[in-house]
Design a protein around this motif. Structure first.
Motif, PDB file in Angstrom:
ATOM      1  N   ALA A   1       1.567  13.879  -8.099  1.00  0.00           N
ATOM      2  CA  ALA A   1       1.215  15.223  -7.347  1.00  0.00           C
ATOM      3  C   ALA A   1       2.395  16.006  -7.635  1.00  0.00           C
ATOM      4  N   TRP A   2       3.089  15.792  -6.770  1.00  0.00           N
ATOM      5  CA  TRP A   2       4.416  16.674  -6.790  1.00  0.00           C
ATOM      6  C   TRP A   2       4.897  16.773  -8.075  1.00  0.00           C
ATOM      7  N   ARG A   3       5.046  16.174  -8.877  1.00  0.00           N
ATOM      8  CA  ARG A   3       5.313  16.940 -10.261  1.00  0.00           C
ATOM      9  C   ARG A   3       4.465  17.259 -10.454  1.00  0.00           C
ATOM     10  N   LEU A   4       3.614  17.429 -11.113  1.00  0.00           N
ATOM     11  CA  LEU A   4       2.080  17.981 -11.300  1.00  0.00           C
ATOM     12  C   LEU A   4       2.460  19.399 -10.294  1.00  0.00           C
ATOM     13  N   GLU A   5       2.978  19.714  -9.760  1.00  0.00           N
ATOM     14  CA  GLU A   5       3.067  20.910  -8.881  1.00  0.00           C
ATOM     15  C   GLU A   5       4.377  22.276  -8.874  1.00  0.00           C
ATOM     16  N   GLU A   6       5.235  21.069  -9.732  1.00  0.00           N
ATOM     17  CA  GLU A   6       6.430  22.079 -10.894  1.00  0.00           C
ATOM     18  C   GLU A   6       5.857  22.680 -12.201  1.00  0.00           C
ATOM     19  N   ARG A   7       6.687  24.046 -12.202  1.00  0.00           N
ATOM     20  CA  ARG A   7       6.341  24.541 -12.897  1.00  0.00           C
ATOM     21  C   ARG A   7       7.596  25.291 -13.716  1.00  0.00           C
ATOM     22  N   GLU A   8       7.025  24.584 -15.191  1.00  0.00           N
ATOM     23  CA  GLU A   8       8.217  24.840 -16.228  1.00  0.00           C
ATOM     24  C   GLU A   8       8.677  26.233 -16.348  1.00  0.00           C
ATOM     25  N   VAL A   9       9.746  27.116 -16.513  1.00  0.00           N
ATOM     26  CA  VAL A   9       9.562  28.588 -17.467  1.00  0.00           C
ATOM     27  C   VAL A   9      10.284  28.921 -17.978  1.00  0.00           C
ATOM     28  N   PRO A  10       9.934  29.771 -18.787  1.00  0.00           N
ATOM     29  CA  PRO A  10      10.663  29.676 -20.150  1.00  0.00           C
ATOM     30  C   PRO A  10      11.432  30.869 -19.842  1.00  0.00           C
ATOM     31  N   LEU A  11      12.680  30.243 -20.653  1.00  0.00           N
ATOM     32  CA  LEU A  11      14.043  31.504 -20.334  1.00  0.00           C
ATOM     33  C   LEU A  11      13.789  32.653 -21.418  1.00  0.00           C
ATOM     34  N   ARG A  12      14.122  33.996 -20.895  1.00  0.00           N
ATOM     35  CA  ARG A  12      13.676  34.522 -21.505  1.00  0.00           C
ATOM     36  C   ARG A  12      15.161  34.881 -22.416  1.00  0.00           C
ATOM     37  N   ALA A  13      15.214  35.739 -24.444  1.00  0.00           N
ATOM     38  CA  ALA A  13      16.532  35.571 -24.524  1.00  0.00           C
ATOM     39  C   ALA A  13      16.636  37.001 -23.712  1.00  0.00           C
ATOM     40  N   ALA A  14      18.630  36.542 -23.732  1.00  0.00           N
ATOM     41  CA  ALA A  14      18.326  38.843 -22.796  1.00  0.00           C
ATOM     42  C   ALA A  14      18.890  39.788 -23.542  1.00  0.00           C
TER      43      ALA A  14
ATOM     44  N   ARG B   1       0.860  -0.990  -0.451  1.00  0.00           N
ATOM     45  CA  ARG B   1       0.235   0.663  -0.018  1.00  0.00           C
ATOM     46  C   ARG B   1       0.939   1.508   0.153  1.00  0.00           C
ATOM     47  N   GLU B   2       1.992   1.115   0.684  1.00  0.00           N
ATOM     48  CA  GLU B   2       2.701   2.501   0.697  1.00  0.00           C
ATOM     49  C   GLU B   2       3.322   2.821  -0.239  1.00  0.00           C
ATOM     50  N   ASP B   3       3.752   1.337  -1.106  1.00  0.00           N
ATOM     51  CA  ASP B   3       4.061   2.359  -2.652  1.00  0.00           C
ATOM     52  C   ASP B   3       2.746   2.763  -4.452  1.00  0.00           C
ATOM     53  N   VAL B   4       1.806   1.979  -3.413  1.00  0.00           N
ATOM     54  CA  VAL B   4       0.240   3.147  -4.116  1.00  0.00           C
ATOM     55  C   VAL B   4       0.935   4.303  -3.576  1.00  0.00           C
ATOM     56  N   ASP B   5       1.020   4.410  -2.482  1.00  0.00           N
ATOM     57  CA  ASP B   5       0.806   6.091  -2.103  1.00  0.00           C
ATOM     58  C   ASP B   5       1.925   7.166  -2.199  1.00  0.00           C
ATOM     59  N   ALA B   6       3.156   6.072  -2.556  1.00  0.00           N
ATOM     60  CA  ALA B   6       4.377   6.453  -3.372  1.00  0.00           C
ATOM     61  C   ALA B   6       3.994   7.231  -3.906  1.00  0.00           C
ATOM     62  N   ALA B   7       3.022   6.559  -4.766  1.00  0.00           N
ATOM     63  CA  ALA B   7       3.174   6.363  -6.344  1.00  0.00           C
ATOM     64  C   ALA B   7       2.287   8.219  -6.338  1.00  0.00           C
ATOM     65  N   LEU B   8       1.221   7.517  -6.105  1.00  0.00           N
ATOM     66  CA  LEU B   8       0.892   9.028  -6.022  1.00  0.00           C
ATOM     67  C   LEU B   8       1.217  10.219  -4.919  1.00  0.00           C
ATOM     68  N   GLN B   9       1.431  10.573  -4.008  1.00  0.00           N
ATOM     69  CA  GLN B   9       2.702  11.511  -3.701  1.00  0.00           C
ATOM     70  C   GLN B   9       3.490  11.965  -4.363  1.00  0.00           C
ATOM     71  N   TYR B  10       4.583  11.084  -5.288  1.00  0.00           N
ATOM     72  CA  TYR B  10       5.176  11.560  -6.678  1.00  0.00           C
ATOM     73  C   TYR B  10       4.501  12.297  -7.730  1.00  0.00           C
TER      74      TYR B  10
END
Length: 75
Positions: free
Chosen positions: A62-75, A51-60
């Motif tokens: 959810a964590w990945r969905l919180e990451e944001r990719e921000v495009p870098l602007r050319a200077a 069960r802890e493996d399933v919980d860890a998969a869900l936790q992981y």
């Protein structure tokens, strides 16, 4: 973020996140749950998971969905 039950190794499953010591990916677990299967169904399909493996998969996931990719602007 450290989730000790999740591993990433470029030599196994193409580097996709998976349950430690298995070839069961986080996406498989989350996909089964998202398709309406219960945790019990997942554990029946993969009896070597806990069960802890399933919980860890869900936790992981959810964590990945919180990451944001921000495009870098050319200077």
């Amino acid at each position: 973020m450290t989730i000790d039950r999740i591993e990433l190794d470029p030599e196994i499953m193409g580097g996709r996140p998976r349950i430690r010591g298995t070839r069961v990916t986080v996406s498989v677990v989350v996909g089964l749950l998202g398709a309406g299967h219960s945790v019990a169904d997942v554990l029946d399909a993969y009896p070597y998971l806990a069960r802890e493996d399933v919980d860890a998969a869900l936790q992981y996931a959810a964590w990945r969905l919180e990451e944001r990719e921000v495009p870098l602007r050319a200077a």
